[in-house]
Design a protein around this motif. Structure first.
Motif, mmCIF file in Angstrom:
data_model
loop_
_atom_site.group_PDB
_atom_site.id
_atom_site.type_symbol
_atom_site.label_atom_id
_atom_site.label_comp_id
_atom_site.label_asym_id
_atom_site.label_seq_id
_atom_site.Cartn_x
_atom_site.Cartn_y
_atom_site.Cartn_z
ATOM 1 N N GLN A 1 -28.711 44.181 46.465
ATOM 2 C CA GLN A 1 -27.760 45.195 46.934
ATOM 3 C C GLN A 1 -28.475 46.514 47.181
ATOM 4 O O GLN A 1 -28.289 47.155 48.226
ATOM 5 C CB GLN A 1 -26.666 45.429 45.892
ATOM 6 N N PHE A 2 -29.277 46.912 46.213
ATOM 7 C CA PHE A 2 -30.005 48.171 46.314
ATOM 8 C C PHE A 2 -30.972 48.156 47.492
ATOM 9 O O PHE A 2 -31.038 49.098 48.282
ATOM 10 C CB PHE A 2 -30.756 48.449 45.007
ATOM 11 N N GLY A 3 -31.727 47.084 47.631
ATOM 12 C CA GLY A 3 -32.712 46.988 48.707
ATOM 13 C C GLY A 3 -32.078 47.045 50.088
ATOM 14 O O GLY A 3 -32.526 47.809 50.962
ATOM 15 N N PHE A 4 -31.028 46.259 50.314
ATOM 16 C CA PHE A 4 -30.366 46.262 51.622
ATOM 17 C C PHE A 4 -29.736 47.622 51.921
ATOM 18 O O PHE A 4 -29.781 48.104 53.055
ATOM 19 C CB PHE A 4 -29.315 45.165 51.699
ATOM 20 N N ALA A 5 -29.131 48.247 50.909
ATOM 21 C CA ALA A 5 -28.500 49.550 51.123
ATOM 22 C C ALA A 5 -29.544 50.617 51.436
ATOM 23 O O ALA A 5 -29.334 51.464 52.311
ATOM 24 C CB ALA A 5 -27.674 49.941 49.898
ATOM 25 N N SER B 1 -25.336 55.159 50.730
ATOM 26 C CA SER B 1 -25.918 56.030 49.701
ATOM 27 C C SER B 1 -25.230 55.790 48.368
ATOM 28 O O SER B 1 -25.894 55.639 47.334
ATOM 29 C CB SER B 1 -25.780 57.498 50.095
ATOM 30 N N LEU B 2 -23.902 55.749 48.396
ATOM 31 C CA LEU B 2 -23.148 55.466 47.179
ATOM 32 C C LEU B 2 -23.460 54.064 46.659
ATOM 33 O O LEU B 2 -23.643 53.861 45.454
ATOM 34 C CB LEU B 2 -21.647 55.615 47.437
ATOM 35 N N GLN B 3 -23.549 53.086 47.564
ATOM 36 C CA GLN B 3 -23.855 51.710 47.164
ATOM 37 C C GLN B 3 -25.231 51.618 46.524
ATOM 38 O O GLN B 3 -25.407 50.922 45.525
ATOM 39 C CB GLN B 3 -23.770 50.782 48.374
ATOM 40 N N SER C 1 -25.759 50.456 42.683
ATOM 41 C CA SER C 1 -26.550 49.256 42.410
ATOM 42 C C SER C 1 -27.770 49.568 41.562
ATOM 43 O O SER C 1 -28.137 48.777 40.687
ATOM 44 C CB SER C 1 -26.978 48.605 43.727
ATOM 45 N N LEU C 2 -28.392 50.714 41.792
ATOM 46 C CA LEU C 2 -29.554 51.091 40.989
ATOM 47 C C LEU C 2 -29.152 51.332 39.533
ATOM 48 O O LEU C 2 -29.829 50.861 38.612
ATOM 49 C CB LEU C 2 -30.216 52.338 41.566
ATOM 50 N N LEU C 3 -28.050 52.036 39.315
ATOM 51 C CA LEU C 3 -27.601 52.281 37.940
ATOM 52 C C LEU C 3 -27.253 50.984 37.212
ATOM 53 O O LEU C 3 -27.600 50.800 36.044
ATOM 54 C CB LEU C 3 -26.399 53.224 37.950
ATOM 55 N N LEU C 4 -26.592 50.066 37.905
ATOM 56 C CA LEU C 4 -26.249 48.801 37.255
ATOM 57 C C LEU C 4 -27.462 47.890 37.100
ATOM 58 O O LEU C 4 -27.500 47.070 36.177
ATOM 59 C CB LEU C 4 -25.131 48.090 38.008
ATOM 60 N N ALA C 5 -28.455 48.021 37.971
ATOM 61 C CA ALA C 5 -29.700 47.269 37.780
ATOM 62 C C ALA C 5 -30.413 47.761 36.526
ATOM 63 O O ALA C 5 -30.955 46.960 35.753
ATOM 64 C CB ALA C 5 -30.598 47.410 39.006
ATOM 65 N N ILE C 6 -30.391 49.072 36.299
ATOM 66 C CA ILE C 6 -30.987 49.618 35.077
ATOM 67 C C ILE C 6 -30.225 49.111 33.850
ATOM 68 O O ILE C 6 -30.837 48.745 32.834
ATOM 69 C CB ILE C 6 -31.013 51.161 35.139
ATOM 70 N N ALA C 7 -28.898 49.065 33.942
ATOM 71 C CA ALA C 7 -28.096 48.533 32.831
ATOM 72 C C ALA C 7 -28.402 47.055 32.597
ATOM 73 O O ALA C 7 -28.477 46.601 31.438
ATOM 74 C CB ALA C 7 -26.608 48.729 33.105
ATOM 75 N N ASP C 8 -28.600 46.287 33.666
ATOM 76 C CA ASP C 8 -28.952 44.871 33.514
ATOM 77 C C ASP C 8 -30.336 44.714 32.875
ATOM 78 O O ASP C 8 -30.541 43.817 32.052
ATOM 79 C CB ASP C 8 -28.921 44.161 34.868
ATOM 80 N N ILE C 9 -31.277 45.559 33.259
ATOM 81 C CA ILE C 9 -32.615 45.502 32.653
ATOM 82 C C ILE C 9 -32.514 45.779 31.160
ATOM 83 O O ILE C 9 -33.126 45.081 30.339
ATOM 84 C CB ILE C 9 -33.576 46.489 33.356
ATOM 85 N N TYR C 10 -31.727 46.775 30.801
ATOM 86 C CA TYR C 10 -31.547 47.084 29.374
ATOM 87 C C TYR C 10 -30.914 45.905 28.640
ATOM 88 O O TYR C 10 -31.366 45.548 27.540
ATOM 89 C CB TYR C 10 -30.685 48.336 29.218
ATOM 90 N N LEU D 1 -15.929 50.226 50.489
ATOM 91 C CA LEU D 1 -16.476 51.306 51.307
ATOM 92 C C LEU D 1 -17.615 50.814 52.201
ATOM 93 O O LEU D 1 -17.686 51.172 53.383
ATOM 94 C CB LEU D 1 -16.966 52.449 50.419
ATOM 95 N N THR D 2 -18.500 50.006 51.650
ATOM 96 C CA THR D 2 -19.630 49.501 52.431
ATOM 97 C C THR D 2 -19.161 48.588 53.553
ATOM 98 O O THR D 2 -19.647 48.676 54.687
ATOM 99 C CB THR D 2 -20.621 48.757 51.514
ATOM 100 N N PHE D 3 -18.193 47.716 53.261
ATOM 101 C CA PHE D 3 -17.676 46.817 54.287
ATOM 102 C C PHE D 3 -16.971 47.595 55.394
ATOM 103 O O PHE D 3 -17.167 47.310 56.584
ATOM 104 C CB PHE D 3 -16.727 45.793 53.664
ATOM 105 N N ALA D 4 -16.157 48.572 55.028
ATOM 106 C CA ALA D 4 -15.455 49.359 56.040
ATOM 107 C C ALA D 4 -16.439 50.143 56.904
ATOM 108 O O ALA D 4 -16.275 50.215 58.133
ATOM 109 C CB ALA D 4 -14.470 50.308 55.361
ATOM 110 N N ALA D 5 -17.459 50.715 56.290
ATOM 111 C CA ALA D 5 -18.452 51.468 57.052
ATOM 112 C C ALA D 5 -19.264 50.555 57.969
ATOM 113 O O ALA D 5 -19.560 50.920 59.114
ATOM 114 C CB ALA D 5 -19.382 52.214 56.105
ATOM 115 N N ALA D 6 -19.603 49.368 57.485
ATOM 116 C CA ALA D 6 -20.359 48.434 58.314
ATOM 117 C C ALA D 6 -19.512 47.952 59.493
ATOM 118 O O ALA D 6 -20.019 47.828 60.615
ATOM 119 C CB ALA D 6 -20.826 47.250 57.472
#
Length: 178
Positions: free
Chosen positions: A47-51, A78-80, A84-93, A120-125
């Motif tokens: 998610q983070f990489g594609f965004a 940007s929001l996505q 995704s980065l914050l939740l990836a950090i939570a998953d790493i923890y 939001l991402t789907f609507a913007a895309a």
């Protein structure tokens, strides 16, 4: 010689609220892709990489601010990417301490956040895809615009949305099973 019965009667437990509360709850097994698993971390990184790719491609064009849908795409990805980065950090923890996310409040926060960011991402895309088709096919103005970049950024936003969808559904399923 007296015969004895081989089956002895057993008292059945009463089915009152006290007995139901005393029974242990069965928890759902952690499936790959849920928060706190390796699959969940990989989904968040996708998610983070594609965004981020969508954001970078769109930001490198000089004329994206002139179209509202493209500005909306930049804001949404940007929001996505931050989410995704914050939740990836939570998953790493969670992987480092070998725990999974079982707190219903935390899982509902992740589920609502995934629902908002994916919508939001789907609507913007979709909006960006519509403008890209308008510029490229209907107006035939690709020679003066960055059509290939707009198409690439829109495609990356759709791929980011595709990666968010399993995370949302698995979080929602985990929340519903608690």
């Amino acid at each position: 010689m007296m015969s004895r019965p081989s089956v002895h009667p057993v008292d059945a437990p009463s089915l009152t609220n006290d007995a139901a509360a005393a029974m242990p709850r069965v928890r759902m097994k952690d499936f790959q892709g849920m928060g706190g698993t390796l699959g969940g971390l990989l989904l968040r990184l996708c998610q983070f990489g594609f965004a981020v790719v969508s954001l970078c491609v769109m930001a490198t064009t000089s004329d994206f601010p002139s179209v509202t849908a493209f500005s909306y795409l930049v804001a949404a990805v940007s929001l996505q990417s931050l989410w995704s980065l914050l939740l990836a950090i939570a998953d790493i923890y969670a992987l480092l301490v070998r725990r999974s996310f079982r707190n219903p409040g935390l899982v509902s926060f992740f589920t609502i956040g995934d629902a908002i960011t994916s919508t939001l991402t789907f609507a913007a895309a979709c909006a960006s895809a519509g403008i890209t088709v308008l510029i490229g096919n209907d107006l035939d103005r690709c020679s003066v615009n960055h059509c290939k970049r707009f198409m690439s950024a829109t495609a990356m936003a759709f791929l980011s949305w595709f990666a968010v969808s399993p995370s949302f559904f698995l979080n929602f399923w985990s929340l519903a099973s608690q």
